[in-house]
Motif scaffolding. Sequence first.
Motif, PDB file in Angstrom:
ATOM      1  N   ALA A  48      -1.780  -9.064  -4.189  1.00 18.70           N
ATOM      2  CA  ALA A  48      -1.364  -9.249  -5.578  1.00 18.70           C
ATOM      3  C   ALA A  48      -2.341  -8.483  -6.454  1.00 18.70           C
ATOM      4  N   ARG A  49      -1.834  -7.982  -7.581  1.00 18.75           N
ATOM      5  CA  ARG A  49      -2.667  -7.157  -8.450  1.00 18.75           C
ATOM      6  C   ARG A  49      -2.499  -7.576  -9.902  1.00 18.75           C
ATOM      7  N   ASP A  50      -3.625  -7.572 -10.605  1.00 17.65           N
ATOM      8  CA  ASP A  50      -3.626  -7.780 -12.044  1.00 17.65           C
ATOM      9  C   ASP A  50      -4.610  -6.770 -12.614  1.00 17.65           C
ATOM     10  N   GLY A  51      -4.105  -5.783 -13.318  1.00 18.46           N
ATOM     11  CA  GLY A  51      -4.977  -4.726 -13.816  1.00 18.46           C
ATOM     12  C   GLY A  51      -5.607  -3.986 -12.659  1.00 18.46           C
ATOM     13  N   GLU A  52      -6.939  -3.961 -12.646  1.00 14.96           N
ATOM     14  CA  GLU A  52      -7.651  -3.284 -11.556  1.00 14.96           C
ATOM     15  C   GLU A  52      -8.280  -4.267 -10.584  1.00 14.96           C
ATOM     16  N   GLN A  53      -7.706  -5.456 -10.452  1.00 16.50           N
ATOM     17  CA  GLN A  53      -8.186  -6.406  -9.446  1.00 16.50           C
ATOM     18  C   GLN A  53      -7.062  -6.669  -8.459  1.00 16.50           C
ATOM     19  N   ILE A  54      -7.403  -6.558  -7.172  1.00  8.69           N
ATOM     20  CA  ILE A  54      -6.452  -6.828  -6.106  1.00  8.69           C
ATOM     21  C   ILE A  54      -6.973  -8.004  -5.296  1.00  8.69           C
ATOM     22  N   LEU A  55      -6.097  -8.982  -5.063  1.00  7.85           N
ATOM     23  CA  LEU A  55      -6.410 -10.125  -4.209  1.00  7.85           C
ATOM     24  C   LEU A  55      -5.563 -10.013  -2.951  1.00  7.85           C
ATOM     25  N   LEU A  56      -6.186 -10.316  -1.816  1.00  4.00           N
ATOM     26  CA  LEU A  56      -5.513 -10.252  -0.524  1.00  4.00           C
ATOM     27  C   LEU A  56      -5.512 -11.639   0.108  1.00  4.00           C
ATOM     28  N   THR A  57      -4.431 -11.979   0.798  1.00  8.29           N
ATOM     29  CA  THR A  57      -4.314 -13.266   1.479  1.00  8.29           C
ATOM     30  C   THR A  57      -4.117 -13.019   2.966  1.00  8.29           C
ATOM     31  N   THR A  58      -4.801 -13.811   3.790  1.00  6.02           N
ATOM     32  CA  THR A  58      -4.675 -13.683   5.243  1.00  6.02           C
ATOM     33  C   THR A  58      -3.606 -14.634   5.766  1.00  6.02           C
ATOM     34  N   ASN A  59      -3.268 -14.454   7.032  1.00 11.96           N
ATOM     35  CA  ASN A  59      -2.297 -15.318   7.693  1.00 11.96           C
ATOM     36  C   ASN A  59      -2.814 -16.750   7.866  1.00 11.96           C
ATOM     37  N   THR A  60      -4.091 -16.984   7.591  1.00 13.84           N
ATOM     38  CA  THR A  60      -4.642 -18.339   7.684  1.00 13.84           C
ATOM     39  C   THR A  60      -5.010 -18.896   6.309  1.00 13.84           C
TER      40      THR A  60
ATOM     41  N   MET B  94       0.528  -8.881 -18.595  1.00  9.96           N
ATOM     42  CA  MET B  94       0.614 -10.247 -18.084  1.00  9.96           C
ATOM     43  C   MET B  94       0.515 -10.224 -16.564  1.00  9.96           C
ATOM     44  N   ALA B  95      -0.241 -11.156 -16.002  1.00 13.12           N
ATOM     45  CA  ALA B  95      -0.463 -11.191 -14.557  1.00 13.12           C
ATOM     46  C   ALA B  95       0.801 -11.620 -13.825  1.00 13.12           C
ATOM     47  N   GLU B  96       0.947 -11.102 -12.610  1.00 10.39           N
ATOM     48  CA  GLU B  96       2.051 -11.523 -11.763  1.00 10.39           C
ATOM     49  C   GLU B  96       1.884 -13.005 -11.437  1.00 10.39           C
ATOM     50  N   PRO B  97       2.979 -13.764 -11.304  1.00  9.01           N
ATOM     51  CA  PRO B  97       2.852 -15.182 -10.926  1.00  9.01           C
ATOM     52  C   PRO B  97       2.099 -15.373  -9.612  1.00  9.01           C
ATOM     53  N   LEU B  98       2.356 -14.515  -8.616  1.00  5.22           N
ATOM     54  CA  LEU B  98       1.649 -14.638  -7.345  1.00  5.22           C
ATOM     55  C   LEU B  98       0.157 -14.447  -7.548  1.00  5.22           C
ATOM     56  N   PHE B  99      -0.226 -13.456  -8.343  1.00  6.89           N
ATOM     57  CA  PHE B  99      -1.645 -13.208  -8.599  1.00  6.89           C
ATOM     58  C   PHE B  99      -2.288 -14.433  -9.225  1.00  6.89           C
ATOM     59  N   GLN B 100      -1.614 -15.037 -10.201  1.00 12.26           N
ATOM     60  CA  GLN B 100      -2.159 -16.232 -10.860  1.00 12.26           C
ATOM     61  C   GLN B 100      -2.327 -17.376  -9.871  1.00 12.26           C
ATOM     62  N   GLN B 101      -1.353 -17.565  -8.982  1.00 18.10           N
ATOM     63  CA  GLN B 101      -1.449 -18.627  -7.975  1.00 18.10           C
ATOM     64  C   GLN B 101      -2.614 -18.374  -7.028  1.00 18.10           C
ATOM     65  N   LEU B 102      -2.761 -17.137  -6.575  1.00 13.96           N
ATOM     66  CA  LEU B 102      -3.843 -16.804  -5.649  1.00 13.96           C
ATOM     67  C   LEU B 102      -5.201 -16.955  -6.316  1.00 13.96           C
ATOM     68  N   GLU B 103      -5.294 -16.527  -7.564  1.00 17.44           N
ATOM     69  CA  GLU B 103      -6.549 -16.648  -8.292  1.00 17.44           C
ATOM     70  C   GLU B 103      -6.942 -18.127  -8.443  1.00 17.44           C
TER      71      GLU B 103
END
Length: 184
Positions: A94-106, A1-10
């Motif tokens: 944030a990570r879900d499986g083998e996908q990583i999403l990154l968020t910037t300060n903006t 199951m994906a992390e809540p943060l990952f789902q929000q970012l996605e």
Amino acid sequence: MAEPLFQQLEKLQQEFRGHPPVASWNPDLCGDMDLVIRSDGHWIHEGAEIQRQPLVNLFASILKREGRHYYLVTPVEKWRIRVEDVPFLITQAARDGEQILLTTNTGDVVPLDKAHPLLLKPFGDPPLPIPYVEVRAGLEGRMSRDVYYQLIDWAEPRQPSEPPARLCQMWLKSNGEEFLLGEY
């Protein structure tokens, strides 16, 4: 199951409509603006930090790089600004499986992938290899220390497979790509 943060970012990444087409805007240079993006991520205008994040985000959306210079551009104006290192800091991962999403300060959300690769570049005094990621159109973000430690936790240690590397290496997988995160 994906992390809540990952789902929000996605979700944000899917809903986001992008940035203005600054690459197609080529007005004449109006001059230099007294605006500095400091290496710690703070935006300083005429000696004072810009406190309103929506204003920083607006300026970031019209940021353009040409060669070694950075500009704020509109269809009719172009102002050169100063950037001490790079315009963005990577503040979340944030990570879900083998996908990583990154968020910037903006607020930019980017996947760590072939189009947004992780590169090690020297930073600091003394210069040490620090991870940077291309955020968009030649504009890079440097990893914050917290994100760097999170990525190290997700990385896989490996012995070097060929010379001249003599140290153990840390590799990170995301979106079918592998990125060297560092050596120790």
